[in-house]
Design a protein around this motif. Sequence first.
Motif: not given
Lengths: 126, 126, 126, 126
Positions: A43, A60-66, A90-91, A93, A113-115, A117
């Motif tokens: 991350d 930068v902020l982590s919206i989500e990751f898997k 904005t986004v 990946v 894989v991380a999104t 912001m």
Amino acid sequence: MATIGASLVRIEPGEVDVELRSRDDLVQQHGFLHAGVLASAADSACGFAALSLMPPGAAVLSIEFKINMLAPAAGERILARGRVIRAGKTVTVCWGDVTAYADGREKLVATMVATMMTVQGRGLTD
Amino acid sequence: MATIGASLVRIEPGEVDVELRSRDDLVQQHGFLHAGVLASAADSACGFAALSLMPPGAAVLSIEFKINMLAPAAGERILARGRVIRAGKTVTVCWGDVTAYADGREKLVATMVATMMTVQGRGLTD
Amino acid sequence: MATIGASLVRIEPGEVDVELRSRDDLVQQHGFLHAGVLASAADSACGFAALSLMPPGAAVLSIEFKINMLAPAAGERILARGRVIRAGKTVTVCWGDVTAYADGREKLVATMVATMMTVQGRGLTD
Amino acid sequence: MATIGASLVRIEPGEVDVELRSRDDLVQQHGFLHAGVLASAADSACGFAALSLMPPGAAVLSIEFKINMLAPAAGERILARGRVIRAGKTVTVCWGDVTAYADGREKLVATMVATMMTVQGRGLTD
């Protein structure tokens, strides 16, 4: 990153490497690095990779990751590589690959894989 | 879990709570808990929840997890709750919700879905 | 696959391409291919890629997948490529990249990570 | 949605149900609904749930979603329920649960977490 002993070892536009030295308190019950540690390193690598392509002053902020764990993560050194797949206004990946080095051999142990912001000014809470 | 100061505070069959006290070295650049820390706590809660329904002698491995950060995670106390959605012979799926407590108020700050694997005997490397 | 007009156009051990011709009933409100269609094509490509490395008589089941949409998916042709990252006895992990071709140009429009399970005999319900 | 025979059967602020009648061309090789069909239904339910809380004139785009298949999806009727977990100005996060109804019994067959983006005016390509 200091908590898990991670450090930034390479920064290119859109690609960043985070290195981690294995430590007794980071392994789980079977002697392998805990999934949470791998996730933290990947991350961070993804976040910095995203940040490297953002305008000055942005955060930068982590919206989500898997993350998928692919093999037991043993070894004296772990490298998490974050790469931007797509940088939007904005986004952003990113891919994050985690490789373990043990006895001169390397092995891919996790893939993320991380999104991310882009945050400008005081927008932190959206 | 000791590295991030987490502890198991409740264990029911299929449901486990992991508690985390906020600490200076766990926050990221904006003063909020790092996504990796939230992921570690939620992954641990999910893993123990899955393990609680497995046969004696079994071990648990994280195959993969995905976490969405919903709000900045500030507060003096964080609770990660793991709950089993589906327990299979080989594969168990769990939800992991992370709640932050600050000034007597609670807020859902992250949500995870995790896939766990039952490991019997020497099957650790699949 | 027939429902969305997809067909298998290349099969190598561990790598499979699924092709999709754009069709009016597959696009969403903005004229782009629906995320569910991209996911279906990528999941099929990943499933066949995993199956290509499994022993004869085995079947494949999707345990989970995650897909990021990277760009609007417009174009006359879509190619979903599934590649095995790690093939285990029980669990196989795949990447699935979706590329759109429009006016002679190609663009990566989605990326998937999928976890597949090997099913032997009557084990379908785990 | 028409391609898979899905229809919106309930719309509340932040919560939407999409119904699907099983059809021969939607099942995979084992007679169960294909993972891509479940994903399409759940993604649609999540997208509409997100849209229901957005300002007038806004559109919704799927940034990413992750779905876990929990049980074989057999039955004459499938219900995908999308619920908003967190509605932000730009990013909305939703749960999507898919339930199958067969012979008067119901079963949770899949669970999704989806990230949706609010699109205003011409922002479609970010």
